[in-house]
Design a protein around this motif. Structure first.
Motif, PDB file in Angstrom:
ATOM      1  N   GLY A  16       0.877  -1.162   0.000  1.00 47.12           N
ATOM      2  CA  GLY A  16       0.000   0.000   0.000  1.00 47.12           C
ATOM      3  C   GLY A  16       0.904   1.198   0.000  1.00 47.12           C
ATOM      4  N   THR A  17       2.091   1.055  -0.568  1.00 46.16           N
ATOM      5  CA  THR A  17       3.152   2.043  -0.484  1.00 46.16           C
ATOM      6  C   THR A  17       4.171   1.783  -1.550  1.00 46.16           C
ATOM      7  OG1 THR A  17       4.997   2.678   0.880  1.00 46.16           O
ATOM      8  CG2 THR A  17       4.044   0.599   1.380  1.00 46.16           C
ATOM      9  N   TYR A 103      -4.381  -0.116   9.417  1.00 45.39           N
ATOM     10  CA  TYR A 103      -2.961  -0.411   9.211  1.00 45.39           C
ATOM     11  C   TYR A 103      -2.697  -0.715   7.739  1.00 45.39           C
ATOM     12  CZ  TYR A 103      -5.542  -4.597  10.567  1.00 45.39           C
ATOM     13  OH  TYR A 103      -6.518  -5.541  10.719  1.00 45.39           O
ATOM     14  N   ASN A 104      -1.470  -0.398   7.322  1.00 46.87           N
ATOM     15  CA  ASN A 104      -0.988  -0.761   5.991  1.00 46.87           C
ATOM     16  C   ASN A 104      -0.413  -2.170   6.023  1.00 46.87           C
ATOM     17  OD1 ASN A 104      -0.763   2.523   5.540  1.00 46.87           O
ATOM     18  ND2 ASN A 104      -1.053   1.374   3.652  1.00 46.87           N
ATOM     19  N   SER A 109       5.335  -2.640   7.062  1.00 46.38           N
ATOM     20  CA  SER A 109       5.247  -1.244   6.642  1.00 46.38           C
ATOM     21  C   SER A 109       4.647  -0.392   7.743  1.00 46.38           C
ATOM     22  CB  SER A 109       4.381  -1.115   5.392  1.00 46.38           C
ATOM     23  OG  SER A 109       4.133   0.243   5.079  1.00 46.38           O
ATOM     24  N   THR A 111       2.234   2.841   8.842  1.00 41.06           N
ATOM     25  CA  THR A 111       0.898   3.183   8.366  1.00 41.06           C
ATOM     26  C   THR A 111       0.805   4.678   8.047  1.00 41.06           C
ATOM     27  OG1 THR A 111      -0.023   1.306   9.557  1.00 41.06           O
ATOM     28  CG2 THR A 111      -1.586   2.968   8.918  1.00 41.06           C
ATOM     29  N   TRP A 113       0.716   5.791   5.035  1.00 40.11           N
ATOM     30  CA  TRP A 113      -0.021   5.933   3.778  1.00 40.11           C
ATOM     31  C   TRP A 113      -1.514   6.124   4.005  1.00 40.11           C
ATOM     32  CZ3 TRP A 113       4.111   6.356   0.887  1.00 40.11           C
ATOM     33  CH2 TRP A 113       5.265   5.684   1.296  1.00 40.11           C
ATOM     34  N   LEU A 114      -2.126   5.243   4.767  1.00 40.89           N
ATOM     35  CA  LEU A 114      -3.545   5.407   5.083  1.00 40.89           C
ATOM     36  C   LEU A 114      -3.780   6.613   5.986  1.00 40.89           C
ATOM     37  CD1 LEU A 114      -4.546   1.670   5.612  1.00 40.89           C
ATOM     38  CD2 LEU A 114      -5.526   3.217   3.909  1.00 40.89           C
ATOM     39  N   GLU A 219      -4.985  -2.632   4.503  1.00 37.95           N
ATOM     40  CA  GLU A 219      -4.677  -2.449   3.086  1.00 37.95           C
ATOM     41  C   GLU A 219      -3.551  -3.389   2.680  1.00 37.95           C
ATOM     42  OE1 GLU A 219      -3.125   0.947  -0.094  1.00 37.95           O
ATOM     43  OE2 GLU A 219      -3.383   1.473   2.014  1.00 37.95           O
ATOM     44  N   SER A 220      -3.695  -4.039   1.520  1.00 38.66           N
ATOM     45  CA  SER A 220      -2.653  -4.871   0.936  1.00 38.66           C
ATOM     46  C   SER A 220      -2.321  -6.038   1.864  1.00 38.66           C
ATOM     47  CB  SER A 220      -1.431  -4.002   0.627  1.00 38.66           C
ATOM     48  OG  SER A 220      -0.567  -4.646  -0.257  1.00 38.66           O
ATOM     49  N   GLY A 222      -2.040  -5.847   4.743  1.00 33.50           N
ATOM     50  CA  GLY A 222      -2.939  -5.581   5.865  1.00 33.50           C
ATOM     51  C   GLY A 222      -4.246  -6.333   5.752  1.00 33.50           C
ATOM     52  N   MET A 505      -3.289   2.167  -4.003  1.00 31.62           N
ATOM     53  CA  MET A 505      -3.650   3.204  -3.046  1.00 31.62           C
ATOM     54  C   MET A 505      -4.835   3.964  -3.641  1.00 31.62           C
ATOM     55  SD  MET A 505       0.292   4.312  -2.320  1.00 31.62           S
ATOM     56  CE  MET A 505      -0.026   5.579  -1.087  1.00 31.62           C
TER      57      MET A 505
END
Length: 533
Positions: A16-17, A103-104, A109, A111, A113-114, A219-220, A222, A505
């Motif tokens: 997610g990054t 959480y990413n 990773s 977090t 990004w979120l 995410e991902s 996550g 993303m």
């Protein structure tokens, strides 16, 4: 990145990054002996106001850490200090206010990004499908923060962000052994899942939120974590969740379009990746005949992928030349790749190959996390892409904005390094699925975990979200996974689907961020059970 061995590639795959950032992750030596303060919870409390779609919300922000301890004979040993940034709406009774743990992926990773791109009260401004100019970066009120629907807790994975593995023995040799033990335990599918579950239960006690409606948002990788954590919370901790929200999902790693050639005989990745190839070629106008609209075109490609294409791949060396030629011609119509190239690839093109070849006539590499992006090819003669243009385009903006924001506004992190990624030498992808007697050594598959959570809590709702232009975790792979969940037919109605004209993303595209916010806010409103009490 795809020149790495498969296990390593997967370990840096699902961020997610920024994929290429895995090669630049902080090489700071893990804390041999942390400060005494790190062995205890820390917190910094501030206040703020965010305006969400025209409505002002006053909130309390807490940036801090919780310390996780071991179990059994290690229950008095502090093992992980996990950083979080929590936002609580003021003036609301906690028991009637939903709380969402966010959480990413990575795995490993932070977090950021979120937090800074999707749902925090501040949002970093980046270019839509091009490289964002260098600093100073814009940080604006987030019109689409989820604080209108739920309190938010952004969590950094162990070893990432301000989270740290802890080793506190006075003897250096024993500290080194402690750190090895921490890494072996935590840097794994199951160890990571238990760490997050333990953090969540501690947080519920710390802030008196046991009676709040509870949600997971991953995410991902996550999403992989969310399946594991949901099952642990439901069936080991007796914590029923109201909902699980999945963004850019991967539950079964056999579906990954990254490196499927390393897993010959499993052709699923090519099948479920084809619609994203088609969407990307559509976006860049590389199709022989440009369809009038994206979604009807994708429905056609999905049907072909599941039928004629899947059947041709399953035939293997039995596929006759005439049929092989016909399939290559059809793939050319759907992807824009030359027929000769498709035949040479034996009808099997992975993500890195597609990203390198789609715009090769202009010496451009297509984005992986978001295939709307393009950038100059590092090596026009490579077989696969050598970097991700979207990662290069936006990562600096996120990193700079968060480092400034956390220190200036959240008043946390003085004299500490914020690590984008944990320093992971090895991630253990083996996983002990519910009901299994031992950890399975095949590709990670946590579909049984989410299925078990849904069956033991038949009211649990799941919201699946993804981007059409995501080549890291293709949307049709997620759709395929959900339609193969080992759950009874009557629970399929508990799963909802939403797709967006964006990438991994999803929130990097502002119109998609608004739709994502509205969909998630509605999902929470429909499932929080507040109106029933």
């Amino acid at each position: 990145m795809r020149k790495l061995p498969l296990a390593v590639a997967l370990a840096t795959l699902l961020l997610g990054t920024a994929v290429h950032a895995a090669d630049k992750k902080d090489k700071d030596k893990p804390d041999d002996k942390p400060d005494a303060a790190m062995l205890k919870p820390q917190s910094s409390e501030t206040s703020g106001t965010v305006k969400v779609e025209g409505k002002s919300i006053d909130y309390k922000a807490v940036a801090g850490t919780l310390v996780l301890h071991g179990s059994g004979d290690k229950e008095n040993e502090p093992q992980v200090s996990m950083f979080y940034a929590a936002y609580f709406k003021k003036g609301v009774e906690p028991g009637k206010r939903p709380i969402t743990f966010v959480y990413n992926g990575g795995p490993g990773s932070a977090t950021v990004w979120l937090h800074m791109g999707a749902f925090g009260p501040k949002r970093v401004v980046t270019s839509d499908d091009a490289h964002t100019p260098a600093a100073p970066y814009g940080l604006v009120n987030n019109d689409y923060s989820l604080l209108d629907a739920t309190d938010l807790v952004f969590i950094d994975a162990p070893g990432a962000g301000f989270s740290r593995l802890l080793a506190d023995d006075a003897d250096k040799g024993k500290r080194d052994e402690q750190m090895k033990d921490r890494k072996k335990t935590v840097y794994s599918v199951d160890g990571d899942g238990h760490a997050f579950a333990q953090f969540i239960t501690q947080f519920l006690s710390q802030y008196n939120r046991w009676n709040s409606p509870k949600y997971l948002f991953g995410e991902s990788y996550g999403t992989t974590r969310s399946a594991v954590v949901a099952n642990i919370l439901e069936n080991e901790n007796s914590v029923d969740l109201n909902g699980v929200i999945l963004l850019s999902q991967i539950l079964n790693f056999d579906s990954s379009i990254d490196g499927p050639a390393n897993n010959p005989g499993v052709d699923l990745p090519y099948v479920v990746g084809l619609p994203t190839f088609a969407a990307t070629a559509y976006y860049h106008h590389k199709l022989p005949q440009q369809p009038a609209a994206l979604e009807p075109f994708l429905h056609e490609v999905e049907q072909y992928a599941l039928t004629d294409y899947a059947s041709a791949l399953m035939a293997g060396s039995r596929l006759d030349d005439a049929r092989k030629q016909a399939v290559a011609q059809k793939l050319h119509q759907y992807t824009g790749l030359p027929v000769a190239y498709l035949l040479k690839a034996n009808l099997r093109v992975d993500g890195g190959m597609f990203e390198h070849e789609l715009q090769a006539d202009g010496d451009l590499t297509t984005g992986r996390l978001d295939s709307r992006f393009s950038g100059p090819s590092i090596d026009p003669l490579s077989k696969s892409s050598d970097y991700d243009p979207q990662s290069s385009a936006i990562s600096s903006a996120y990193v700079a904005a968060f480092n400034d924001y956390v220190r200036r506004q959240l008043k946390f992190g003085e004299n500490q390094t914020y690590r984008l990624f944990a320093d992971i030498d090895h991630w253990d992808f083996s996983h002990k699925a519910p009901g299994a007697t031992e950890s399975l050594q095949q590709s990670t598959n946590v579909m049984p975990d989410l299925a078990t959570a849904m069956k033991t809590n038949p009211n649990l709702r799941v919201s699946l979200n993804g981007g059409y232009y995501d080549l890291a975790t293709p949307y049709f792979a997620a759709d395929y996974e959900m339609h193969h969940m080992p759950i009874p037919a009557n629970l399929e109605k508990n799963i909802s689907y939403a797709w967006y004209p964006s990438g991994h993303m999803v929130y990097a595209h502002e119109d998609s961020l608004k739709k994502l916010h509205d969909n998630v806010a509605n999902f929470i409103s429909e499932t929080d059970n507040v109106s029933k009490h």
